[in-house]
Write an enzyme that holds these catalytic residues in place. Structure first.
Site, mmCIF file in Angstrom:
data_model
loop_
_atom_site.group_PDB
_atom_site.id
_atom_site.type_symbol
_atom_site.label_atom_id
_atom_site.label_comp_id
_atom_site.label_asym_id
_atom_site.label_seq_id
_atom_site.Cartn_x
_atom_site.Cartn_y
_atom_site.Cartn_z
ATOM 1 C CG HIS A 1 -1.797 1.152 1.412
ATOM 2 N ND1 HIS A 1 -3.176 1.062 1.434
ATOM 3 C CD2 HIS A 1 -1.511 2.461 1.599
ATOM 4 C CE1 HIS A 1 -3.680 2.280 1.604
ATOM 5 N NE2 HIS A 1 -2.698 3.150 1.714
ATOM 6 C CD GLU A 2 1.539 3.440 3.720
ATOM 7 O OE1 GLU A 2 1.666 4.534 3.147
ATOM 8 O OE2 GLU A 2 0.510 3.138 4.363
HETATM 9 NI NI NI Z 1 -2.549 5.166 2.087
#
Ligand code: NI
Length: 190
Positions: free
Chosen positions: A137-138
């Site tokens: 995600h990051e």
């Molecule tokens: Ni995010």
């Protein structure tokens, strides 16, 4: 350092690619501290630099539970060097307050990066754990990719976004993931 304003879905910087860090300078270390301060203030699991309007390849993650000591992990110039498997799980993002939807992810990743002192490290995250998903995600944030681009159901996601007064899914940004789809199909048939 300080708690920064977190950009919300719809703001342009979230879709912009971030630059490599050439030197882990005082400026970068201050950025890391701002990311940690902002992530903890928002009770987030992760925070990437573009979310506070700084387009450098830096993010932080802390998957410790409330009753555990803090365990921040800092990633500078991260690269996912191995990935496999597939998992579907609900995800959210501090840039999408209160909006959660099912997304597709690899269930295993190996990532290499520099820590806050500029030292290289390699980290593995398995079994679709929160850390494995948070890394993906990051890391995506650094390329202007958002979790909704991996959504299982675009129309359901649009409904959820609308309920939270956020713009709809950007159809051009939806990611085709045949490898993950095939894994999920195999899992279903097991
Ligand atoms: Ni995010």
């Amino acid at each position: 350092m300080s708690v920064k304003r977190v950009l919300q879905y719809g703001e342009k910087s979230l879709r912009e690619p971030s630059k490599e860090v050439h030197k882990v300078s005082k400026k970068i270390q201050d950025l890391v501290q701002d990311l940690l301060d902002t992530m903890y203030a928002k009770n987030g699991v992760g925070m990437a630099a573009p979310q506070i309007g700084v387009n450098y390849r830096v993010f932080v993650i802390d998957v410790s539970k409330n009753d555990e000591p803090l365990n921040p992990i800092v990633f500078i110039n991260p690269k996912i060097i191995k990935k496999s498997g597939a998992v579907v799980a609900q995800e959210g993002c501090i840039s999408f307050p209160e909006a959660y939807t099912d997304v597709k992810r690899y269930d295993y990743v190996m990532v290499k990066a520099l820590d806050r002192h500029g030292r290289p490290f390699v980290l593995e995250a398995k079994d679709g754990c929160l850390l494995a998903r948070a890394i993906q995600h990051e890391n995506d944030h650094l390329d202007g990719i958002l979790f909704i681009d991996h959504c299982v159901n675009r129309f359901e996601t649009d409904d959820i976004l609308a309920k939270h007064n956020l713009p709809p899914v950007d159809a051009d940004k939806l990611i085709s993931e045949p490898e993950i789809d095939k894994e999920l199909e195999n899992k279903k048939n097991d």
